[in-house]
Design a protein around this motif. Structure first.
Motif, PDB file in Angstrom:
ATOM      1  N   ILE A 176       0.880  -1.181   0.000  1.00 50.18           N
ATOM      2  CA  ILE A 176       0.000   0.000   0.000  1.00 50.18           C
ATOM      3  C   ILE A 176       0.912   1.225   0.000  1.00 50.18           C
ATOM      4  O   ILE A 176       1.884   1.294   0.758  1.00 50.18           O
ATOM      5  CB  ILE A 176      -0.925   0.025   1.231  1.00 50.18           C
ATOM      6  CG1 ILE A 176      -1.849  -1.208   1.229  1.00 50.18           C
ATOM      7  CG2 ILE A 176      -1.783   1.293   1.232  1.00 50.18           C
ATOM      8  CD1 ILE A 176      -2.741  -1.301   2.443  1.00 50.18           C
ATOM      9  N   ARG A 177       0.618   2.194  -0.836  1.00 48.41           N
ATOM     10  CA  ARG A 177       1.466   3.373  -0.952  1.00 48.41           C
ATOM     11  C   ARG A 177       1.574   4.118   0.384  1.00 48.41           C
ATOM     12  O   ARG A 177       0.589   4.220   1.124  1.00 48.41           O
ATOM     13  CB  ARG A 177       0.914   4.312  -2.030  1.00 48.41           C
ATOM     14  CG  ARG A 177       1.051   3.727  -3.425  1.00 48.41           C
ATOM     15  CD  ARG A 177       0.691   4.724  -4.511  1.00 48.41           C
ATOM     16  NE  ARG A 177      -0.735   4.977  -4.549  1.00 48.41           N
ATOM     17  CZ  ARG A 177      -1.307   6.119  -4.178  1.00 48.41           C
ATOM     18  NH1 ARG A 177      -0.571   7.122  -3.728  1.00 48.41           N
ATOM     19  NH2 ARG A 177      -2.601   6.291  -4.266  1.00 48.41           N
ATOM     20  N   PRO A 178       2.764   4.651   0.702  1.00 46.79           N
ATOM     21  CA  PRO A 178       2.926   5.370   1.977  1.00 46.79           C
ATOM     22  C   PRO A 178       1.962   6.544   2.114  1.00 46.79           C
ATOM     23  O   PRO A 178       1.520   6.853   3.226  1.00 46.79           O
ATOM     24  CB  PRO A 178       4.395   5.828   1.936  1.00 46.79           C
ATOM     25  CG  PRO A 178       5.070   4.871   0.999  1.00 46.79           C
ATOM     26  CD  PRO A 178       4.049   4.514  -0.019  1.00 46.79           C
ATOM     27  N   ALA A 179       1.638   7.223   1.007  1.00 47.01           N
ATOM     28  CA  ALA A 179       0.719   8.361   1.102  1.00 47.01           C
ATOM     29  C   ALA A 179      -0.656   7.923   1.594  1.00 47.01           C
ATOM     30  O   ALA A 179      -1.311   8.632   2.373  1.00 47.01           O
ATOM     31  CB  ALA A 179       0.606   9.046  -0.263  1.00 47.01           C
ATOM     32  N   LEU A 180      -1.104   6.727   1.176  1.00 48.82           N
ATOM     33  CA  LEU A 180      -2.400   6.236   1.644  1.00 48.82           C
ATOM     34  C   LEU A 180      -2.358   5.860   3.123  1.00 48.82           C
ATOM     35  O   LEU A 180      -3.324   6.082   3.855  1.00 48.82           O
ATOM     36  CB  LEU A 180      -2.820   5.029   0.800  1.00 48.82           C
ATOM     37  CG  LEU A 180      -3.145   5.310  -0.666  1.00 48.82           C
ATOM     38  CD1 LEU A 180      -3.485   4.016  -1.384  1.00 48.82           C
ATOM     39  CD2 LEU A 180      -4.294   6.294  -0.784  1.00 48.82           C
ATOM     40  N   LEU A 181      -1.232   5.291   3.576  1.00 50.73           N
ATOM     41  CA  LEU A 181      -1.121   4.954   5.000  1.00 50.73           C
ATOM     42  C   LEU A 181      -1.088   6.216   5.858  1.00 50.73           C
ATOM     43  O   LEU A 181      -1.675   6.256   6.954  1.00 50.73           O
ATOM     44  CB  LEU A 181       0.138   4.114   5.239  1.00 50.73           C
ATOM     45  CG  LEU A 181       0.149   2.720   4.611  1.00 50.73           C
ATOM     46  CD1 LEU A 181       1.405   1.968   5.020  1.00 50.73           C
ATOM     47  CD2 LEU A 181      -1.085   1.936   5.023  1.00 50.73           C
ATOM     48  N   GLN A 182      -0.412   7.277   5.399  1.00 51.36           N
ATOM     49  CA  GLN A 182      -0.416   8.528   6.140  1.00 51.36           C
ATOM     50  C   GLN A 182      -1.809   9.137   6.202  1.00 51.36           C
ATOM     51  O   GLN A 182      -2.227   9.652   7.252  1.00 51.36           O
ATOM     52  CB  GLN A 182       0.572   9.506   5.491  1.00 51.36           C
ATOM     53  CG  GLN A 182       2.036   9.086   5.620  1.00 51.36           C
ATOM     54  CD  GLN A 182       2.980  10.037   4.903  1.00 51.36           C
ATOM     55  OE1 GLN A 182       2.541  10.968   4.241  1.00 51.36           O
ATOM     56  NE2 GLN A 182       4.284   9.782   5.026  1.00 51.36           N
ATOM     57  N   ALA A 183      -2.555   9.064   5.081  1.00 53.12           N
ATOM     58  CA  ALA A 183      -3.928   9.565   5.088  1.00 53.12           C
ATOM     59  C   ALA A 183      -4.809   8.728   5.998  1.00 53.12           C
ATOM     60  O   ALA A 183      -5.727   9.239   6.645  1.00 53.12           O
ATOM     61  CB  ALA A 183      -4.489   9.568   3.664  1.00 53.12           C
ATOM     62  N   LEU A 184      -4.534   7.422   6.083  1.00 46.91           N
ATOM     63  CA  LEU A 184      -5.303   6.550   6.957  1.00 46.91           C
ATOM     64  C   LEU A 184      -5.048   6.888   8.420  1.00 46.91           C
ATOM     65  O   LEU A 184      -5.980   6.935   9.242  1.00 46.91           O
ATOM     66  CB  LEU A 184      -4.944   5.093   6.665  1.00 46.91           C
ATOM     67  CG  LEU A 184      -5.748   4.020   7.396  1.00 46.91           C
ATOM     68  CD1 LEU A 184      -7.184   4.032   6.941  1.00 46.91           C
ATOM     69  CD2 LEU A 184      -5.135   2.641   7.142  1.00 46.91           C
ATOM     70  N   GLU A 185      -3.782   7.149   8.776  1.00 48.01           N
ATOM     71  CA  GLU A 185      -3.463   7.484  10.166  1.00 48.01           C
ATOM     72  C   GLU A 185      -4.030   8.849  10.573  1.00 48.01           C
ATOM     73  O   GLU A 185      -4.505   9.023  11.701  1.00 48.01           O
ATOM     74  CB  GLU A 185      -1.954   7.479  10.352  1.00 48.01           C
ATOM     75  CG  GLU A 185      -1.332   6.086  10.311  1.00 48.01           C
ATOM     76  CD  GLU A 185       0.156   6.128  10.585  1.00 48.01           C
ATOM     77  OE1 GLU A 185       0.751   5.061  10.769  1.00 48.01           O
ATOM     78  OE2 GLU A 185       0.738   7.233  10.625  1.00 48.01           O
TER      79      GLU A 185
END
Length: 299
Positions: free
Chosen positions: A39-48
Motif C-alpha cells: 500500500i502506498r505510503p501516502a495512503l497509509l499517512q492519510a489513513l493514520e
C-alpha cells in the motif's frame, strides 16, 4: 476520493490514531510497512491522519485497515469491523414515529373490523360446493359408460380378424416370412457400424492433454501473505492461514511472492515441495515451463 459520512470520518480518525500509536511504539517506519503490505505510503499517512479526501471508497478503506492492523500483529478483522462501510441511520423509521403519536388509541378498532367481515364469506363458499357435487357425479358416470362402450367396440372388432388369421395357415406363414426378412437384412447391416464408431470417439477423448505448461502448488504451515500473478494477471492476493493449499497454472509464467517464506512450501512443475526460505522473509519466485526445484531452493 471517498465521500464519507460524519460518523465514518470519526471512526476513521479514531482507528487511524490508534494504528499510528501502535506503529510508533513498535518503532516501525511507515515506508517499511507500506512495502510489506503493498500500500502506498501516502495512503497509509492519510489513513493514520483520517484525511478521507485522499482515500478511495469505504470498502477499500476497510481492507487497508485490516491489512495495516495485521502487519502490526493486531486483530485486523476486528479492528476493520469498527469502520462501517455503510453509515448507520440515527433517526427511527417513520412508522415507529406514527405509532408513538397514536399512543395505542387506534389499535383496537382495526381488530374488530376483520372479525365482523370474516364470517359472511364462509357459508357462501360452502353452498356452491354442495350444489356442484351432483353434476360432477353424473358427468363421471356418463364418461365411464362412454369409455365402456368404446372398449367393447374395439375388442369386438379386433376379435374378427384374429379368428380369420388363425383359420388361414397361408397368412401365418406369409407374416412369418416377412418378419424374418425384416429382421435379417436391414437390422443387421445397420447394427454393424455402431461398435466400430464408439471406441474411436472414446480414444480421441482420452488422448486430449489437460496439463498446463506451468504448474505451481503452495502449501502453508504458518500464516503468510501471498501474491500470485499468472501470465500477467493477478489471480490471488491476501493473507492465508496455516493449512492453506492451492494450485495455479499458466501458459508462460507464474510470479509467486510471499511475506513469510518459512511458512510456505512450494512445488514447481510437479517437483517435490521445498520451503521457500526463513520465517518472516519476503521472497519472490518466477516460474516458467523450464523451471524446477532449484528455482525455489536458490535465494
Amino acid at each position: 476520493m471517498a465521500k464519507l459520512a460524519p460518523t465514518q470520518i470519526e471512526q476513521l480518525q479514531s482507528i487511524g490514531a490508534y494504528l499510528r500509536q501502535v506503529r510508533q511504539e513498535q518503532g516501525l517506519a511507515i515506508d517499511m510497512l507500506a512495502n510489506q503490505i503493498f500500500i502506498r505510503p501516502a495512503l497509509l499517512q492519510a489513513l493514520e491522519s483520517g484525511h478521507d479526501a485522499e482515500l478511495p471508497e469505504p470498502v477499500f478503506i476497510q481492507g487497508f485497515i485490516r491489512r495495516y492492523a495485521e502487519a502490526l500483529g493486531l486483530d485486523g478483522q476486528a479492528i476493520a469491523q469498527e469502520f462501517r462501510v455503510t453509515p448507520v441511520s440515527v433517526l427511527p423509521p417513520a412508522d415507529l414515529l406514527e405509532r408513538a403519536d397514536t399512543n395505542g388509541a387506534a389499535q383496537p378498532e382495526p381488530q374488530l373490523e376483520p372479525q365482523t367481515m370474516a364470517p359472511p364469506p364462509s357459508p357462501r363458499q360452502d353452498r356452491p360446493e354442495s350444489r356442484s357435487s351432483l353434476p360432477l357425479v353424473l358427468g363421471l358416470a356418463a364418461l365411464a359408460a362412454i369409455l365402456g362402450l368404446g372398449a367393447w367396440g374395439l375388442f369386438g372388432r379386433s376379435g374378427v380378424p384374429s379368428r380369420a388369421n388363425n383359420d388361414d395357415p397361408a397368412a401365418e406363414t406369409a407374416s412369418q416370412a416377412d418378419s424374418a426378412a425384416d429382421s435379417s437384412d436391414p437390422a443387421e447391416t445397420a447394427a454393424t457400424p455402431g461398435p466400430t464408431e464408439q471406441p474411436e470417439a472414446d480414444d480421441s477423448g482420452s488422448s486430449a492433454p489437460l496439463e498446463a505448461p506451468v504448474v505451481v502448488s503452495a502449501s502453508l504451515s504458518d500464516r503468510a501473505w501471498l501474491s500470485v500473478i499468472a501470465d500477467g494477471t493477478n489471480v490471488y492476493e491476501g493473507v492465508a492461514e496455516s493449512g492453506f493449499e492451492e494450485t495455479w497454472t499458466a501458459q508462460t509464467s507464474v510470479v509467486f511472492r510471499t511475506g513469510n517464506a518459512g511458512g510456505v512450501e512450494l512445488s514447481v512443475n510437479g517437483d517435490r515441495p521445498v520451503v521457500m526460505g526463513a520465517s518472516g522473509v519476503v521472497r519472490t519466485v518466477t516460474v516458467t515451463p523450464s523451471s524446477g526445484v532449484e528455482s525455489v531452493e536458490s535465494p
